[in-house]
Design an enzyme around this catalytic site. Structure first.
Site, mmCIF file in Angstrom:
data_model
loop_
_atom_site.group_PDB
_atom_site.id
_atom_site.type_symbol
_atom_site.label_atom_id
_atom_site.label_comp_id
_atom_site.label_asym_id
_atom_site.label_seq_id
_atom_site.Cartn_x
_atom_site.Cartn_y
_atom_site.Cartn_z
ATOM 1 N N ASP A 296 0.691 -1.155 0.011
ATOM 2 C CA ASP A 296 -0.126 0.081 -0.048
ATOM 3 C C ASP A 296 0.811 1.169 -0.105
ATOM 4 O OD1 ASP A 296 -2.337 1.606 0.092
ATOM 5 O OD2 ASP A 296 -2.733 1.173 2.187
ATOM 6 N N GLU B 23 2.312 4.927 -4.123
ATOM 7 C CA GLU B 23 2.262 5.775 -5.448
ATOM 8 C C GLU B 23 3.738 6.492 -5.846
ATOM 9 O OE1 GLU B 23 -1.344 4.221 -3.984
ATOM 10 O OE2 GLU B 23 -0.165 6.106 -2.971
ATOM 11 N N ASP C 37 -8.872 3.566 -2.153
ATOM 12 C CA ASP C 37 -9.775 4.033 -1.160
ATOM 13 C C ASP C 37 -11.339 4.705 -1.944
ATOM 14 O OD1 ASP C 37 -8.101 3.215 0.532
ATOM 15 O OD2 ASP C 37 -7.103 5.236 0.797
#
Length: 823
Positions: free
Chosen positions: A420, A423, A499
């Site tokens: 997670d 990015e 999300d």
């Protein structure tokens, strides 16, 4: 229309500011040939066009004297080219001919077009602009016709057809971004897939723009008649991929960028997650409740609260005093455990993870050579908060180092890893919430900055994770889930689109998004069922779960502090409905695993838009509220609150209601009644649907009967694949692949099952053939007359509610079943 008039029209349609400062590629001298490649050079830069196969042509341009290294994070190896290709270099133009394409390069100004050998135009540079550049930004403008439909671009919001509503168009940016609670108008979000497919009158081709810098795709937005793409650095480097069918485009794109490896079978079961399950007693309660309530599940996920101070490769010993014992006990109940792992270890001298990374020179650096530091989750720890450092995954040695650290988790039994915040997301006050553009990366030996690495940071992290797990557990297939990646990342992970929000809009948006993800070569995808941000209504959760049965990756997840979001959290009535939904997933696991094997071998998606199988049917081109599961099942989820029916379109051909076996003639729409218990599901005529009885987890699958439902057609066939569900023996031939065939005529029905290819044999079991709409007079198996069965567990045949059931021992020998029907 002449180029002069077209330029004048564009001057009216387009604001001059949109073109201000750009230089368009002008005259180029005749090219030089080198094998399967032509190269042009001028004062404006260097351009090459090369043949990779009869259907794939690569175009490169750089506004410099020469290209740099030829490197890709997406493309796997080099295709063999086309030895029969011809290269006709003339004064005004050059023409490259393959068996599938003609590539015409006009020299003044330089413009490129692609045609079929018969002269049908497929793709063409816009005459007025073509390839352009300004400073380090490169771009190409292409013609866009009104009857062309555009798909792909992977994880993007909006409609299935990227022309938008009424050809209004879309403008999409590729810059992986942490976008909590994003909506259908949010762009960019978490992952980058710069590939699109164009379809016109049923004929398809694709373009893959292989550039990891921040890129932009304008699809009929700047002008209804223009499609353009480019990036803020690097080369204009794209691949034209011909079909002519959508399937051929997608499978050739997968050949270019790699295919998903076959995952472990347990990862295809139901996954339960939240932010966060802790302490240990809560995890045990969740596991026990699943088993007590007889709701199937395979995986329990641990979010960041299992970590000490949110620091990777640690355990909070107060909340989880004995992880190995916990995971072992869960394993006895049939559960696997997947843990989150973010790429931001805390700057903590004396800690082996930090110290070994520092000693190995494995961290991202500032321009002055110091280690880059920033706040992420460890800065929010209750005890001893502090900044983080970041592995430089563009360095092979750093990937190897990081991958080896997973031993801390695999040694206690962790089965899979959840990457997670990659990015990468950084807790900064700047609007982009990521690293500064000038931080330095290794760049596989060619140092570069964050502008080039940002969009592949997540992909390279998953590569490190996958390869590390492969080394640490060589007898088990890795399972990795990621939030961020780039084209080619399907080789190392599954993905979820981050999300989302607990509302009907975000639920509906998963259908076009996952359809386009499949078209973009990334088949292993699923959203947070029920939504992550906020909380779903009971009806929304159930409807989302019913649709999620058919997500390739099926996981429920929710954020910190929201109400419980387990299948039993909405009252006993919906608990029963939710149980049946998950039971359906487990009944269909043999069929799903078969689809995964096909995808791993060919690159075909599992979750498919209707146009994939029906490109000659214009009614499928913008249908983004239903989808296909493989080629045989059509799923029409209930996507709106409180409705009593929904409209469904069935493509031309015979279809059968999955629940009742009622026959429907396709080529038109139907209004189907629904209740909270039902999801409209339809089976293509001639399909073989592979099922099993309900199990509580995939560990219970061995020995279960294989149930094969055979839906009517004059002739049809299917292939069915099985293996151990884990490990790599299948690569050495330890698998079983059988062909199922049916033929129907006046003499009756004949079902043939081939002897298997491969040496794998499952545990002893029965084979049950089900033939809807069949009233049998007699049944023979390999010439032997079969007796009628007294009950469902007995060998023989019987008819129940108009469906013939034939049960026999599965001997894995060739089989011929003949059914004489009553008329």
């Amino acid at each position: 229309m002449s180029n002069l008039w077209r330029a004048a029209l564009l001057a009216i349609v387009l604001p001059q500011s949109a073109w201000a400062g750009w230089a368009s590629l002008g005259a180029m001298p005749q090219p030089q040939r080198d094998g399967q490649k032509l190269t042009w050079k001028s004062a404006q830069g260097v351009l090459s066009v090369s043949v990779l196969s009869p259907e794939i042509v690569r175009v490169r341009f750089l506004p410099k004297a020469d290209f740099g290294r030829d490197h890709s994070y997406a493309v796997v190896g080099q295709l063999p080219g086309d030895p029969k290709a011809t290269f006709d270099v003339q004064a005004a133009q050059s023409i490259i001919r393959t068996s599938a394409l003609e590539v015409i390069v006009k020299h003044d100004p330089l413009r490129i077009s692609f045609e079929t050998p018969g002269g049908e135009s497929l793709d063409a540079d816009d005459p007025s602009r073509g390839i352009g550049f300004v400073d380090e930004t490169v771009r190409v403008w292409k013609r866009l016709r009104d009857d062309e439909f555009v798909y792909g671009l992977g994880e993007k919001t909006g409609r299935l057809n990227k022309r938008g509503r009424n050809l209004g168009g879309y403008s999409y940016v590729n810059w992986n971004s942490d976008t909590y609670a994003y909506g259908d108008d949010t762009d960019p979000i978490y992952a980058t897939f710069p590939f699109y497919m164009v379809m016109r009158k049923g004929r398809a081709h694709g373009i893959f723009f292989d550039n990891t810098h921040r890129s932009l795709f304008e699809i009929g937005r700047e002008s209804q008649r223009l499609l353009s793409f480019g990036a803020e650095g690097g080369e204009l480097d794209y691949y034209f991929i011909d079909g002519p069918t959508p399937r051929q485009v997608v499978e050739r794109y997968a050949e270019l960028t790699g295919r998903m490896p076959l995952p472990p079978r347990w990862a295809l079961g139901y996954n339960q997650c939240r932010y966060s399950y802790y302490p240990e007693s809560k995890v045990r309660l969740i596991a026990n409740t699943f088993r007590e309530k007889r709701i199937p599940a395979d995986v329990i996920w641990l979010d960041i609260h299992y970590l000490e101070g949110f620091n990777p490769f640690t355990w909070d010993k107060q909340r989880f005093p004995d992880p190995a014992r916990l995971i072992g006990d869960l394993g006895q109940q049939g559960f696997k455990v997947v843990t989150i792992l973010d790429a931001h270890p805390k700057k903590q001298p004396g800690w082996d993870v930090y110290d070994s990374g520092l000693a190995g020179d494995h961290y991202v650096k500032n321009p002055d050579g110091s280690v880059y530091e920033a706040n992420v989750w460890p800065s929010q720890a209750e005890k001893d908060p502090g900044p983080s450092v970041f592995p430089d995954f563009s360095k092979p040695g750093a990937r190897d180092w990081w991958g080896g650290l997973y031993k801390k988790l695999t040694d206690v039994g962790v089965a899979g890893i959840w990457n997670d915040m990659n990015e990468p997301a950084v807790f900064t006050t700047t609007p982009d919430h990521t690293m500064p553009f000038d931080v330095r990366h290794h760049g596989e030996g060619v140092p570069t900055d964050h502008r080039e690495i940002h969009n592949v940071y997540g992909q390279l992290m998953t590569r490190s994770t996958y390869e590390g797990l492969r080394r640490l557990k060589p007898d088990h297939r890795p399972f990795v889930l990621t939030r961020a990646t780039y084209s080619g990342g399907q080789r190392w992970s599954a993905i979820w689109p981050g999300d989302n929000v607990s509302d009907w809009d975000d639920f509906r948006a998963t259908i076009p998004m996952f359809s386009n993800m499949g078209l973009t070569g990334f088949p292993f995808v699923g959203a947070d069922i029920g939504g992550f941000a906020e909380a779903p209504t009971p009806e929304l959760f159930t409807r989302w779960l019913q649709a999620g049965v058919f997500y390739p990756f099926m996981r429920t997840h929710t954020t910190f502090g929201t109400p419980d979001q387990e299948p039993w959290s909405y009252g006993t009535r919906l608990e029963d409905v939710n149980r049946r939904a998950i039971e359906l997933r487990y009944q269909l696991l043999p069929h799903l695993y078969n689809l995964f094997e096909e995808s791993s071998r060919t690159g075909s998606p599992i979750f498919r838009p209707l146009l994939y199988e029906y490109p000659d049917d214009p009614a499928t081109y913008e249908r983004d509220d239903q989808f296909l599961w493989g080629r045989d099942l059509l799923i029409a989820p209930v996507l709106r609150e409180g409705v009593a029916d929904r409209e469904v379109y069935l493509p031309k051909g015979d279809w059968y209601d999955f629940w009742t076996a009622a026959k429907l003639e396709g080529g038109r729409g139907f209004r189907m009644p629904v209740t909270i218990d039902t999801t409209p599901i339809f089976v293509r005529g001639g399909a073989f649907v592979f099922r099993q009885p309900v199990v509580q987890h995939t560990g219970e699958m061995p020995g279960q009967p294989l149930i094969v439902s055979v839906f009517p057609a004059d002739r049809s066939e299917a292939s069915f694949y099985e293996d151990a569900g884990d490990g790599y023996a299948y690569e050495k031939g330890v698998f079983a692949r059988r062909r199922f065939e049916q033929q129907r005529d006046a003499a009756g029905i004949t079902i043939r099952v081939s002897a298997p290819q491969g040496t794998y044999r499952p545990a002893t079991r029965d084979l049950i053939l089900q033939l809807p709409g069949t009233r049998a007079k007699s049944v023979t198996v390999n010439g032997a007359l079969q007796l009628m069965a007294q009950d469902e567990k007995a060998a023989g045949w019987r008819t129940v509610d108009g469906t013939l059931h034939l049960r026999l021992r599965d001997t894995f020998e060739a089989l011929e079943v003949r059914v004489a029907e009553e008329f």
